[in-house]
Scaffold this active site. Structure first.
Site, PDB file in Angstrom:
ATOM      1  CD  GLU A 128      53.861  20.972  32.615  1.00  0.00           C
ATOM      2  OE1 GLU A 128      53.089  20.780  31.628  1.00  0.00           O
ATOM      3  OE2 GLU A 128      55.067  21.158  32.449  1.00  0.00           O
ATOM      4  CD  GLU A 178      54.142  25.566  29.600  1.00  0.00           C
ATOM      5  OE1 GLU A 178      54.538  24.772  30.402  1.00  0.00           O
ATOM      6  OE2 GLU A 178      53.045  26.299  29.785  1.00  0.00           O
TER       7      GLU A 178
END
Length: 259
Positions: free
Chosen positions: A114, A134
């Site tokens: 990210e 995640e």
């Protein structure tokens, strides 16, 4: 005192931001997020800087968020303090006035990807692995992994990382558009500097305007680009100069429609 885990180096028109927590694979805690935000303010305030390179120290670019930093947070703290603040910091990086190059020197996972996605150009070392793990922890990407990444790379490649847990090599990531170039092992920072030198030779105002327009076309700016460009244009007009002068002189403005 500045957090030394976010380093700023300046060489002429090129600034290098280095995430320097190699013992934790450059994983972020809250103080590092604050330091990154401050570093963005520092480089943007320097009118001589035309390009920013973002990289990591050691064998990782970044492993994302430090689990110890958020693992004990309440759901409210996690959502409001950790996720929302990290979002704001990465948006700050993404909207710097100058182009940003991510020199992906090592594995880039979760929040690390990210972070790299907030850059305009990504150059990866040939040996890196890239992914969004995640969901293996029962959580979701929180720093724009399902938003900015989808806009920039497409929904399907994000689905493969998030739903299927796929990890990509540098060459695979290039083929999928996750990175723009792959450099031989140990040379990624040199490659990023060469690319930064190419950018630095171009008109900085034109680069800033183009970056705003591209963000607008890609649906990333929520109107910021339009208002920023409109404000810059208005600030150059004779009408604005007259308006400001009239206000200072406490008199009615006499606008002439001057550009």
């Amino acid at each position: 005192m500045a957090d030394e885990r976010i380093k700023i180096g300046i060489d002429s028109a090129i600034a290098t931001l280095t995430v320097a927590r190699p013992d934790k694979l450059n994983a972020f805690d809250m103080d590092m997020l604050k330091a990154l935000s401050s570093a963005c303010d520092t480089v943007e305030a320097d009118g001589n800087i035309r390009v920013v390179i973002l990289t990591g120290e050691g064998k990782a670019f970044s492993a994302g968020g430090d689990i110890k930093a958020w693992g004990a947070m309440s759901p409210n703290e996690f959502g409001h303090q950790w996720v929302r603040f990290g979002h704001r910091v990465f948006e700050r990086l993404a909207t710097l006035r100058m182009p940003v190059i991510a020199a992906i020197n090592g594995h880039t996972l979760g929040g690390g990807l990210e972070l790299a996605a907030a850059a305009d150009i990504r150059i990866a070392d040939t040996q890196v692995k890239i992914g969004l793990p995640e969901t293996s922890l029962g959580m979701v990407p929180g720093w724009s992994g399902t938003q900015r990444l989808v806009k920039r790379f497409g929904a399907q490649v994000v689905r493969r990382m998030v739903l299927g847990g796929e990890m990509f090599t540098a060459d695979e990531a290039r083929a999928l558009g996750l990175v723009d170039a792959v450099a031989p092992t140990g040379t990624v920072l040199d490659a990023a500097r060469d690319y930064a030198g190419r950018i630095a030779k171009r008109g900085p105002a034109a680069l800033e305007i183009c970056k705003l327009m591209i963000a607008s076309a890609n649906g990333e700016d929520n109107g910021t680009a339009v208002e920023a460009l409109g404000s810059i244009l208005a600030a150059k007009t004779g009408d604005m100069k007259e308006g400001v002068a009239a206000f200072a002189g406490k008199r009615p403005a006499e606008f002439k429609g001057e550009w």
